[in-house]
Design a protein around this motif. Structure first.
Motif, short mmCIF file in Angstrom:
data_model
loop_
_atom_site.label_atom_id
_atom_site.label_comp_id
_atom_site.label_asym_id
_atom_site.label_seq_id
_atom_site.Cartn_x
_atom_site.Cartn_y
_atom_site.Cartn_z
N UNK A 192 -18.82 -15.88 23.96
CA UNK A 192 -19.75 -16.30 22.92
C UNK A 192 -19.42 -15.82 21.53
N UNK A 193 -18.41 -14.98 21.41
CA UNK A 193 -18.02 -14.54 20.08
C UNK A 193 -17.37 -15.64 19.29
N UNK A 194 -17.16 -15.36 18.00
CA UNK A 194 -16.53 -16.35 17.14
C UNK A 194 -16.73 -16.03 15.70
N UNK A 195 -16.46 -17.04 14.87
CA UNK A 195 -16.59 -16.92 13.42
C UNK A 195 -17.88 -17.62 12.98
N UNK A 196 -18.68 -16.92 12.21
CA UNK A 196 -19.94 -17.49 11.74
C UNK A 196 -20.17 -17.03 10.30
N UNK A 197 -20.87 -17.84 9.54
CA UNK A 197 -21.20 -17.45 8.18
C UNK A 197 -22.37 -16.48 8.17
N UNK A 198 -22.44 -15.69 7.12
CA UNK A 198 -23.56 -14.76 6.97
C UNK A 198 -24.88 -15.54 7.03
N UNK A 199 -25.83 -14.96 7.75
CA UNK A 199 -27.11 -15.62 7.95
C UNK A 199 -27.18 -16.46 9.21
N UNK A 200 -26.03 -16.69 9.81
CA UNK A 200 -25.97 -17.51 11.01
C UNK A 200 -26.30 -16.72 12.27
N UNK A 201 -26.15 -17.39 13.41
CA UNK A 201 -26.50 -16.81 14.71
C UNK A 201 -25.39 -17.03 15.72
N UNK A 202 -25.34 -16.12 16.66
CA UNK A 202 -24.46 -16.25 17.83
C UNK A 202 -25.20 -15.70 19.03
N UNK A 203 -24.87 -16.21 20.21
CA UNK A 203 -25.39 -15.63 21.44
C UNK A 203 -24.22 -15.21 22.30
#
Length: 122
Positions: free
Chosen positions: A8-19
């Motif tokens: 579930x990891x990865x690259x996301x912009x600030x303010x975003x979400x990951x599970x």
């Protein structure tokens, strides 16, 4: 032997979400307390959150309170870490760990996963 696999990891912009997910197979995951940790290169591994084997008790590091949620589905042998309002300083490799006890808040877990990279861009 318990094998833990994070995903579930990865690259996301600030303010975003990951599970993130932490899964195992071949064992009764409901016998294990589980913790999430993170590590930045050159720094020590730090505690993020922990959950009891039943799922009815959770603990968070102060910096994650209100943003991260740990949960588990013992029928699926999986523990989750929902991460919201992500910040660049959350960038790290995230690890899950398991210990065959009701609840555990130390660093000496019995089993560790291989980690999943989370990168938060500004």
């Amino acid at each position: 032997q318990v094998q833990l696999v994070e995903s579930g990891g990865g690259l996301v912009q600030a303010g975003g979400s990951l599970r993130l997910s932490c899964a195992t197979s071949g064992r009764t995951f409901s016998s294990y307390a589980v913790g999430w940790f993170r590590q930045v290169p050159g720094k020590e591994r730090t505690f993020v959150a922990a959950i009891s084997r039943s799922g009815d008790s959770t603990v968070y590091a102060d910096s994650e309170k209100g943003r991260f949620t740990i949960s588990r589905d013992n029928a699926k042998n999986t523990v989750y870490l929902q991460m919201n309002a992500l910040k660049p300083e959350d960038t790290a490799v995230y690890y899950c760990a398991a210990k065959q006890t009701a609840m555990y808040l130390g660093m000496h877990y019995d089993y560790w996963g291989q980690g999943t990279q989370v990168t938060v861009s500004s």
